[in-house]
Design an enzyme around this catalytic site. Sequence first.
Site, PDB file in Angstrom:
ATOM      1  N   SER A 141       0.882  -1.180   0.000  1.00 26.89           N
ATOM      2  CA  SER A 141       0.000   0.000   0.000  1.00 26.89           C
ATOM      3  C   SER A 141       0.909   1.215   0.000  1.00 26.89           C
ATOM      4  O   SER A 141       2.057   1.151   0.452  1.00 26.89           O
ATOM      5  CB  SER A 141      -0.866   0.003   1.258  1.00 26.89           C
ATOM      6  OG  SER A 141      -1.392   1.291   1.501  1.00 26.89           O
ATOM      7  N   TYR A 154      -1.757  -1.573  10.471  1.00 27.30           N
ATOM      8  CA  TYR A 154      -1.937  -1.727   9.020  1.00 27.30           C
ATOM      9  C   TYR A 154      -0.667  -1.285   8.287  1.00 27.30           C
ATOM     10  O   TYR A 154      -0.172  -1.995   7.405  1.00 27.30           O
ATOM     11  CB  TYR A 154      -3.159  -0.922   8.563  1.00 27.30           C
ATOM     12  CG  TYR A 154      -3.487  -1.089   7.091  1.00 27.30           C
ATOM     13  CD1 TYR A 154      -4.036  -2.283   6.619  1.00 27.30           C
ATOM     14  CD2 TYR A 154      -3.230  -0.066   6.176  1.00 27.30           C
ATOM     15  CE1 TYR A 154      -4.323  -2.447   5.265  1.00 27.30           C
ATOM     16  CE2 TYR A 154      -3.523  -0.228   4.830  1.00 27.30           C
ATOM     17  CZ  TYR A 154      -4.065  -1.414   4.385  1.00 27.30           C
ATOM     18  OH  TYR A 154      -4.343  -1.581   3.047  1.00 27.30           O
TER      19      TYR A 154
HETATM   20  P1  NAP Z   1     -11.961  -6.000   0.098  1.00 29.32           P
HETATM   21  O1  NAP Z   1     -12.942  -5.442  -0.869  1.00 29.32           O
HETATM   22  O2  NAP Z   1     -12.352  -6.089   1.545  1.00 29.32           O
HETATM   23  O3  NAP Z   1     -11.465  -7.431  -0.421  1.00 29.32           O
HETATM   24  C1  NAP Z   1     -10.605  -8.236   0.350  1.00 29.32           C
HETATM   25  C2  NAP Z   1     -11.061  -9.675   0.238  1.00 29.32           C
HETATM   26  O4  NAP Z   1     -10.138 -10.492   0.992  1.00 29.32           O
HETATM   27  C3  NAP Z   1     -12.447  -9.906   0.828  1.00 29.32           C
HETATM   28  O5  NAP Z   1     -13.238 -10.710  -0.027  1.00 29.32           O
HETATM   29  C4  NAP Z   1     -12.136 -10.624   2.131  1.00 29.32           C
HETATM   30  O6  NAP Z   1     -13.183 -11.480   2.560  1.00 29.32           O
HETATM   31  C5  NAP Z   1     -10.910 -11.419   1.740  1.00 29.32           C
HETATM   32  N1  NAP Z   1     -10.202 -11.894   2.926  1.00 29.32           N
HETATM   33  C6  NAP Z   1     -10.080 -11.277   4.128  1.00 29.32           C
HETATM   34  N2  NAP Z   1      -9.414 -12.052   4.983  1.00 29.32           N
HETATM   35  C7  NAP Z   1      -9.088 -13.195   4.304  1.00 29.32           C
HETATM   36  C8  NAP Z   1      -8.408 -14.379   4.657  1.00 29.32           C
HETATM   37  N3  NAP Z   1      -7.935 -14.559   5.899  1.00 29.32           N
HETATM   38  N4  NAP Z   1      -8.246 -15.346   3.721  1.00 29.32           N
HETATM   39  C9  NAP Z   1      -8.736 -15.189   2.466  1.00 29.32           C
HETATM   40  N5  NAP Z   1      -9.414 -14.081   2.083  1.00 29.32           N
HETATM   41  C10 NAP Z   1      -9.592 -13.096   2.992  1.00 29.32           C
HETATM   42  O7  NAP Z   1     -10.602  -5.149   0.077  1.00 29.32           O
HETATM   43  P2  NAP Z   1      -9.811  -4.385  -1.108  1.00 29.32           P
HETATM   44  O8  NAP Z   1      -9.960  -2.939  -0.878  1.00 29.32           O
HETATM   45  O9  NAP Z   1     -10.101  -4.974  -2.410  1.00 29.32           O
HETATM   46  O10 NAP Z   1      -8.322  -4.741  -0.643  1.00 29.32           O
HETATM   47  C11 NAP Z   1      -7.568  -5.771  -1.234  1.00 29.32           C
HETATM   48  C12 NAP Z   1      -6.119  -5.586  -0.822  1.00 29.32           C
HETATM   49  O11 NAP Z   1      -5.673  -4.300  -1.247  1.00 29.32           O
HETATM   50  C13 NAP Z   1      -5.876  -5.624   0.694  1.00 29.32           C
HETATM   51  O12 NAP Z   1      -4.653  -6.305   0.949  1.00 29.32           O
HETATM   52  C14 NAP Z   1      -5.739  -4.166   1.081  1.00 29.32           C
HETATM   53  O13 NAP Z   1      -4.954  -3.983   2.218  1.00 29.32           O
HETATM   54  C15 NAP Z   1      -5.052  -3.626  -0.167  1.00 29.32           C
HETATM   55  N6  NAP Z   1      -5.193  -2.189  -0.355  1.00 29.32           N
HETATM   56  C16 NAP Z   1      -6.437  -1.638  -0.469  1.00 29.32           C
HETATM   57  C17 NAP Z   1      -6.544  -0.258  -0.628  1.00 29.32           C
HETATM   58  C18 NAP Z   1      -7.877   0.404  -0.757  1.00 29.32           C
HETATM   59  O14 NAP Z   1      -7.924   1.650  -0.648  1.00 29.32           O
HETATM   60  N7  NAP Z   1      -8.950  -0.297  -0.986  1.00 29.32           N
HETATM   61  C19 NAP Z   1      -5.391   0.543  -0.687  1.00 29.32           C
HETATM   62  C20 NAP Z   1      -4.145  -0.069  -0.580  1.00 29.32           C
HETATM   63  C21 NAP Z   1      -4.047  -1.446  -0.416  1.00 29.32           C
HETATM   64  P3  NAP Z   1     -14.252 -10.875   3.632  1.00 29.32           P
HETATM   65  O15 NAP Z   1     -14.933  -9.739   2.953  1.00 29.32           O
HETATM   66  O16 NAP Z   1     -15.122 -12.048   3.911  1.00 29.32           O
HETATM   67  O17 NAP Z   1     -13.426 -10.424   4.804  1.00 29.32           O
END
Ligand code: NAP
Length: 257
Positions: A141, A154
């Site tokens: 990130s 985080y």
């Molecule tokens: P998201 O929409 O919440 O998607 C994350 C997915 O991972 C969800 O389906 C979640 O399932 C699943 N998950 C959580 N814990 C897990 C586990 N233990 N094993 C397998 N799957 C699991 O989040 P996103 O925004 O797309 O984020 C994806 C990645 O990008 C993350 O690593 C996040 O830190 C990173 N990121 C996001 C942003 C942002 O602004 N969105 C910015 C920088 C980095 P549940 O919903 O059931 O928990």
Amino acid sequence: MRLEGKVALITGAGSGIGKSTALLFASEGATVAVNDVCRESGMETVEEICRTGGKAVFLPADVTSETEVAEMVQKALQTLGHIDVLFNNAGISGVGAIHETSEELWDRVVAVNLKGVFLPSKHILPHMMERKSGCIINMSSCIAEIGLMRRAVYSATKGAVLALTKSMQVDYAPYNIRVNALLPGTILTPFVENYLKSSYDDPEEALSTIKKRQLSGELGRPEDVAKAALFLASDESRFMMGAPLYIDGGVVFGKMA
Ligand code: NAP
């Protein structure tokens, strides 16, 4: 068809960036192994891919469990024969400065965001090493590079993922395996929507503050990150090794007056 004939395993592909990447990879010819801890959302991603003529299978597993990850990798190899690309995407947020962070929250965020990169990599790397070919994308990130308020655990995990990416690259370059990291800014996904609702009295005001810190003035979309992942997964990025790729609307390198 930039990923024709390739097999990609994406963790956390039931939602947000992971889902968007799964759909894009499939539309570029990849067979996608869709992992998520949530069966319902993972299956939705698979069905959406199959409806549009793509190829995908669902492999449920909690990325913090070595037993479940080992089973997932075994099933992926049995069903799909090989794995070319691993996208370690699954992650959760954790809000709070150090003094506000419980030990339980610390352990949970470290487990999902950091151990959740270690375990799938550990179980897929021997296969990639044997084939002398592979590509790993780790989700870091922009917070790995800048300080943001009340994101202690985080930011610690995302900084660690970036450091781990470089270390992995050195270890596995001799096996023709590339390891790179994605550093998104704030991307509008369920993750951010939930975080806004649960962390601020006024989510709308918080959203407008976040928009202001991005030079773009807008939040990113999951597709913005998916396209960067596609570049890293394809041979077009063959000369990128151990590198951070920023998709952040200018948060890291820009400065508002
Ligand atoms: P998201 O929409 O919440 O998607 C994350 C997915 O991972 C969800 O389906 C979640 O399932 C699943 N998950 C959580 N814990 C897990 C586990 N233990 N094993 C397998 N799957 C699991 O989040 P996103 O925004 O797309 O984020 C994806 C990645 O990008 C993350 O690593 C996040 O830190 C990173 N990121 C996001 C942003 C942002 O602004 N969105 C910015 C920088 C980095 P549940 O919903 O059931 O928990």
